[in-house]
Design a protein around this motif. Sequence first.
Motif, short mmCIF file in Angstrom:
data_model
loop_
_atom_site.label_atom_id
_atom_site.label_comp_id
_atom_site.label_asym_id
_atom_site.label_seq_id
_atom_site.Cartn_x
_atom_site.Cartn_y
_atom_site.Cartn_z
N PHE A 48 -11.70 -40.60 7.31
CA PHE A 48 -13.06 -40.19 6.97
C PHE A 48 -13.97 -40.21 8.19
O PHE A 48 -14.92 -39.44 8.26
CB PHE A 48 -13.61 -41.07 5.84
N GLY A 49 -13.68 -41.09 9.15
CA GLY A 49 -14.43 -41.07 10.39
C GLY A 49 -14.21 -39.78 11.15
O GLY A 49 -15.15 -39.15 11.64
N LEU A 50 -12.93 -39.37 11.24
CA LEU A 50 -12.62 -38.10 11.91
C LEU A 50 -13.18 -36.92 11.14
O LEU A 50 -13.76 -36.00 11.73
CB LEU A 50 -11.10 -37.96 12.04
N ALA A 51 -13.02 -36.94 9.82
CA ALA A 51 -13.50 -35.82 9.00
C ALA A 51 -15.01 -35.68 9.08
O ALA A 51 -15.55 -34.57 9.18
CB ALA A 51 -13.06 -36.01 7.55
N ALA A 52 -15.72 -36.81 9.05
CA ALA A 52 -17.18 -36.77 9.12
C ALA A 52 -17.64 -36.22 10.47
O ALA A 52 -18.63 -35.48 10.55
CB ALA A 52 -17.76 -38.16 8.88
N GLY A 53 -16.89 -36.57 11.53
CA GLY A 53 -17.26 -36.09 12.86
C GLY A 53 -16.96 -34.62 13.07
O GLY A 53 -17.67 -33.92 13.80
N LEU A 54 -15.88 -34.14 12.44
CA LEU A 54 -15.46 -32.76 12.64
C LEU A 54 -16.12 -31.79 11.66
O LEU A 54 -16.21 -30.60 11.92
CB LEU A 54 -13.94 -32.65 12.50
N GLY A 55 -16.56 -32.30 10.52
CA GLY A 55 -17.11 -31.44 9.48
C GLY A 55 -18.54 -31.05 9.77
O GLY A 55 -19.16 -31.52 10.73
N THR A 61 -21.63 -37.34 2.66
CA THR A 61 -21.82 -37.74 1.26
C THR A 61 -20.83 -37.03 0.36
O THR A 61 -20.28 -37.63 -0.58
CB THR A 61 -23.26 -37.42 0.81
N GLY A 62 -20.58 -35.78 0.63
CA GLY A 62 -19.62 -35.01 -0.16
C GLY A 62 -18.22 -35.57 -0.07
O GLY A 62 -17.43 -35.45 -1.02
N LEU A 63 -17.90 -36.21 1.07
CA LEU A 63 -16.57 -36.82 1.21
C LEU A 63 -16.38 -37.97 0.24
O LEU A 63 -15.27 -38.28 -0.16
CB LEU A 63 -16.38 -37.33 2.64
N GLN A 64 -17.47 -38.61 -0.15
CA GLN A 64 -17.37 -39.74 -1.05
C GLN A 64 -17.27 -39.33 -2.52
O GLN A 64 -16.60 -39.98 -3.31
CB GLN A 64 -18.60 -40.65 -0.87
N ASN A 65 -17.94 -38.22 -2.87
CA ASN A 65 -17.94 -37.82 -4.29
C ASN A 65 -17.21 -36.52 -4.57
O ASN A 65 -17.16 -36.06 -5.70
CB ASN A 65 -19.37 -37.75 -4.83
N MET A 72 -13.10 -32.44 -1.51
CA MET A 72 -12.12 -32.81 -2.54
C MET A 72 -10.71 -32.80 -1.99
O MET A 72 -9.89 -33.68 -2.30
CB MET A 72 -12.24 -31.87 -3.74
N LEU A 73 -10.38 -31.80 -1.19
CA LEU A 73 -9.05 -31.72 -0.61
C LEU A 73 -8.77 -32.95 0.26
O LEU A 73 -7.70 -33.56 0.18
CB LEU A 73 -8.89 -30.44 0.22
N VAL A 74 -9.76 -33.32 1.08
CA VAL A 74 -9.59 -34.50 1.94
C VAL A 74 -9.50 -35.77 1.10
O VAL A 74 -8.64 -36.62 1.32
CB VAL A 74 -10.76 -34.60 2.95
N LEU A 75 -10.40 -35.89 0.13
CA LEU A 75 -10.45 -37.10 -0.69
C LEU A 75 -9.16 -37.32 -1.47
O LEU A 75 -8.60 -38.41 -1.48
CB LEU A 75 -11.63 -36.99 -1.65
N LEU A 76 -8.66 -36.28 -2.13
CA LEU A 76 -7.44 -36.42 -2.92
C LEU A 76 -6.21 -36.62 -2.04
O LEU A 76 -5.32 -37.40 -2.38
CB LEU A 76 -7.26 -35.20 -3.83
N ALA A 77 -6.17 -35.92 -0.90
CA ALA A 77 -5.04 -36.08 0.01
C ALA A 77 -4.97 -37.49 0.56
O ALA A 77 -3.88 -38.01 0.85
CB ALA A 77 -5.14 -35.07 1.15
N SER A 78 -6.12 -38.16 0.68
CA SER A 78 -6.14 -39.52 1.23
C SER A 78 -5.39 -40.52 0.36
O SER A 78 -5.03 -41.61 0.82
CB SER A 78 -7.59 -39.99 1.43
#
Length: 299
Positions: A48-55, A61-65, A72-78
């Motif tokens: 999520f640190g990498l995703a937040a920096g690259l997104g 906030t969207g990564l959390q919900n 959603m793809l990132v969250l579920l894949a995690s």
Amino acid sequence: MKDERSIGAYASHEQLVAKARPYPELWRLLVGLAIVVATYTILNLILFGLAAGLGPSGWQTGLQNGSSPLAMLVLLASFGFVTFGVTLAAKWMQHRTLTSVIGRWSATIPQFRVVLRALLILGAVIFVLPPYDYGAPLVPNLAFFTWLALLPLSVLVVLIQTSAEEILFRGYLQQSLAARFRSPLIWMGLPSLLFAIGHYAPAAAGDNAMLVAVWAFIFGLLTADLTARAGTLAPAIALHFFNNAVALLVVSLPDSLSGLALYHLPYDMTDTGVLRQWLIVDFAVMIVSWLTVRLALRR
């Protein structure tokens, strides 16, 4: 659950428990769970640190919900990190492989196919039966062709998420407890209770939080029952996957985990009127789905 009939019905569970029996100590289970939690937490922080920096800006906030398709793809894949954590815990604490937690592939794959096919038929039957609305018009979310283009990835990440939860709760945790305790009340009940606690979210669900947790507890018991009868995690994974695919990819609640859905419901999780009515319907569908799986497996 202690009578001979129940034990006989759950004889196939021994195929999953056998390799955990030489390591029944509770400290091993607790350390194993700590390994799972640590693995998931550390790798999630990195992801999520990498995703937040690259997104794009402000999408953290969207990564959390899961409010956008990419989130959603990132969250579920995690959730794959949970499976990885179980793999480490099983190897280090019980000298087992992930396959021994899931079940023999020669039985797992055919069971998954049979169960998913039966549930798809059930879903089609339910779709053509009344009622034909959710109390108000559904709210479009994704454009149909966007949703369709994302569907292969969406299905994959939902499978990753549901498999991970089953591998942890009905796999590693249930089997480890069964290696230590004879009673299904413990090895079915305790993982189901923890599963329910994980779904208890009063901040998101408001007054509906306890009802959602009760739903999760019963769902955990039913999938634990299917696992013990089948001797693999395939039926539980297939049922969980079918349930979540509908709830996350077709019609979802608008306030969380909604980014990949074709439609949103016209109310949110805190609605104590309409949502409670549909939760009761969902309880009934859950029981019918469990019976359908039992019938498909002839168990």
